[in-house]
Enzyme design. Structure first.
Site, PDB file in Angstrom:
ATOM      1  N   TYR A  56       0.842  -1.205   0.000  1.00  0.00           N
ATOM      2  CA  TYR A  56       0.000   0.000   0.000  1.00  0.00           C
ATOM      3  C   TYR A  56       0.877   1.254   0.000  1.00  0.00           C
ATOM      4  O   TYR A  56       0.734   2.134  -0.861  1.00  0.00           O
ATOM      5  CB  TYR A  56      -0.946  -0.020   1.212  1.00  0.00           C
ATOM      6  CG  TYR A  56      -1.608   1.302   1.463  1.00  0.00           C
ATOM      7  CD1 TYR A  56      -2.401   1.897   0.484  1.00  0.00           C
ATOM      8  CD2 TYR A  56      -1.437   1.980   2.674  1.00  0.00           C
ATOM      9  CE1 TYR A  56      -3.006   3.129   0.697  1.00  0.00           C
ATOM     10  CE2 TYR A  56      -2.037   3.196   2.907  1.00  0.00           C
ATOM     11  CZ  TYR A  56      -2.818   3.770   1.913  1.00  0.00           C
ATOM     12  OH  TYR A  56      -3.396   4.993   2.142  1.00  0.00           O
ATOM     13  N   PHE A  96      -2.074  10.996   8.239  1.00  0.00           N
ATOM     14  CA  PHE A  96      -1.868  10.015   9.302  1.00  0.00           C
ATOM     15  C   PHE A  96      -3.227   9.311   9.498  1.00  0.00           C
ATOM     16  O   PHE A  96      -3.819   8.939   8.497  1.00  0.00           O
ATOM     17  CB  PHE A  96      -1.215  10.686  10.519  1.00  0.00           C
ATOM     18  CG  PHE A  96       0.289  10.864  10.274  1.00  0.00           C
ATOM     19  CD1 PHE A  96       0.744  11.695   9.256  1.00  0.00           C
ATOM     20  CD2 PHE A  96       1.223  10.128  10.969  1.00  0.00           C
ATOM     21  CE1 PHE A  96       2.111  11.791   8.945  1.00  0.00           C
ATOM     22  CE2 PHE A  96       2.591  10.215  10.684  1.00  0.00           C
ATOM     23  CZ  PHE A  96       3.028  11.053   9.674  1.00  0.00           C
TER      24      PHE A  96
END
Ligand code: UDP
Length: 343
Positions: free
Chosen positions: A141, A169
């Site tokens: 990913y 984040f």
């Protein structure tokens, strides 16, 4: 009027950005294949159901609308899944973005806001992580997102494509007014998973519980699972930096204004700068919801670093962006969304 094409605008983060853009009088068109997004999440602008891999559809959109910028939210984004099925990630994230970039360049559209991730950094060498931290993603990913950032950099050099890449984040929370929020099936993210347990418990009846399935009797609830209690952190559980989706949306508006003002390419972290452990989050959910949560300690989930905390000083200094919500606001808005009756 110039229009922004929002690819993946029916998804969790894209739909919040689309809504805010509409409130600020920007004209938008959303393209989403609804593989993970939802029709109901597109609350303003035009909506086209289709795939970004479809060249002729993309060309038609660029011809039909006066697109001057793309915002690109569409991606497979589950770390574990990327480990077991990497090629699906390279196909969907990298190859489809490559097609889309070719068509952008063909049509002379040279501004893009890209959804990147903290996963490009890999195991942190220091905390908080700033943009100068080496990028060494530990899962497919993160590698696909870094590959796209590299493509953007090369396209800037070769074609003058200007981009803002925002490294999120842990996005969490929901619209303050409860209009939209996070909904995946199955849910894998910590905060919505805990809130689903809280919802089950708060219904106080097995018959009413949405999470009841085989193996859970009356008065029993599927517990919150803690993935690992032996990390090198104060309470042994993983620490993450949770950032409210509406604060992310504000940063996207700044990116649009920057690029429309002929700004240069930028890469920024988006986090709160505060780290919370899994146990901190569970405690905060108990405080906000008033529900006592059943908890089960489980083995570590593979690929999870012990701590990820952002430094977002750069975007704070250069664009005066700062998050308006703390963990409290994140959980309050997400709880409000989870408890909202579904249509
Ligand atoms: N986590 C957990 N139980 C869960 C889901 C997640 O303990 O049911 C932990 C996970 O190991 C990580 C943190 O919560 O340390 C955040 O995970 P999430 O999947 O929400 O986001 P990620 O950090 O993987 O992007």
């Amino acid at each position: 009027m110039s229009c922004i094409l929002i690819i993946g605008g029916a998804g969790y983060i894209g739909s919040h950005v689309n809504l805010l853009l509409g409130e600020r009088q920007y004209s938008t068109v959303v393209l989403d294949n609804l593989s993970k997004g939802h029709n109901w999440a597109v609350l303003q602008g035009d909506f086209i159901c289709g795939d970004m891999a479809d060249r002729s559809l993309l060309s038609k959109i660029f011809k039909d609308y006066s697109i001057d910028m793309v915002m690109h939210f569409s991606a497979h984004s589950i770390v574990g899944e990327s480990m077991s099925n990497p090629l699906a990630y390279y196909r969907n994230n990298v190859a489809n973005t490559l097609t889309m970039l070719e068509i952008m360049i063909e049509h002379g559209v040279k501004k893009i806001v890209f959804s990147s991730t903290a996963a490009v950094y890999g195991e942190p060498g220091y905390i908080p992580i700033d943009e100068a931290h080496p990028t060494n993603p530990t899962n497919p990913y993160g590698k696909t997102k870094l590959a796209i950032e590299n493509m953007l950099e090369d396209c800037d050099r070769a074609h003058g494509l200007k981009y803002v890449s925002l490294r999120y984040f842990n996005a969490a929370g929901a619209d303050e007014k409860g209009r939209i929020g996070e909904r995946y099936d199955p849910e894998t993210h910590l905060i919505p998973k805990i809130l689903n347990v809280a919802k089950s418990v708060s219904f106080q009846s097995a018959a009413l519980s949405p999470l009841m399935g085989e193996g859970w009797g009356e008065g029993e609830y599927p517990p919150v699972e803690i993935y690992g209690t032996d990390y090198d952190t104060p309470d042994g559980t993983c620490i993450r930096d949770y950032i409210h989706v509406s604060d992310l949306a504000e940063a996207h508006i700044m990116a649009v204004e920057h690029l429309r003002g002929s700004g240069d390419s930028r890469i920024y972290n988006l986090g709160s700068g505060n780290g919370y452990s899994v146990r901190d989050v569970i405690n905060k959910v108990e405080e906000v919801t008033g529900v006592n949560l059943p908890v089960r300690e489980c083995p570590r989930r593979s690929g999870d670093p012990a701590r990820l905390v952002a430094s977002s000083e750069l975007i704070g200094k250069e664009w005066q962006w700062k998050p308006g919500h703390g963990l409290d606001g994140i959980i309050r808005t997400a709880w409000n969304w989870v408890m909202k009756p579904r249509a």
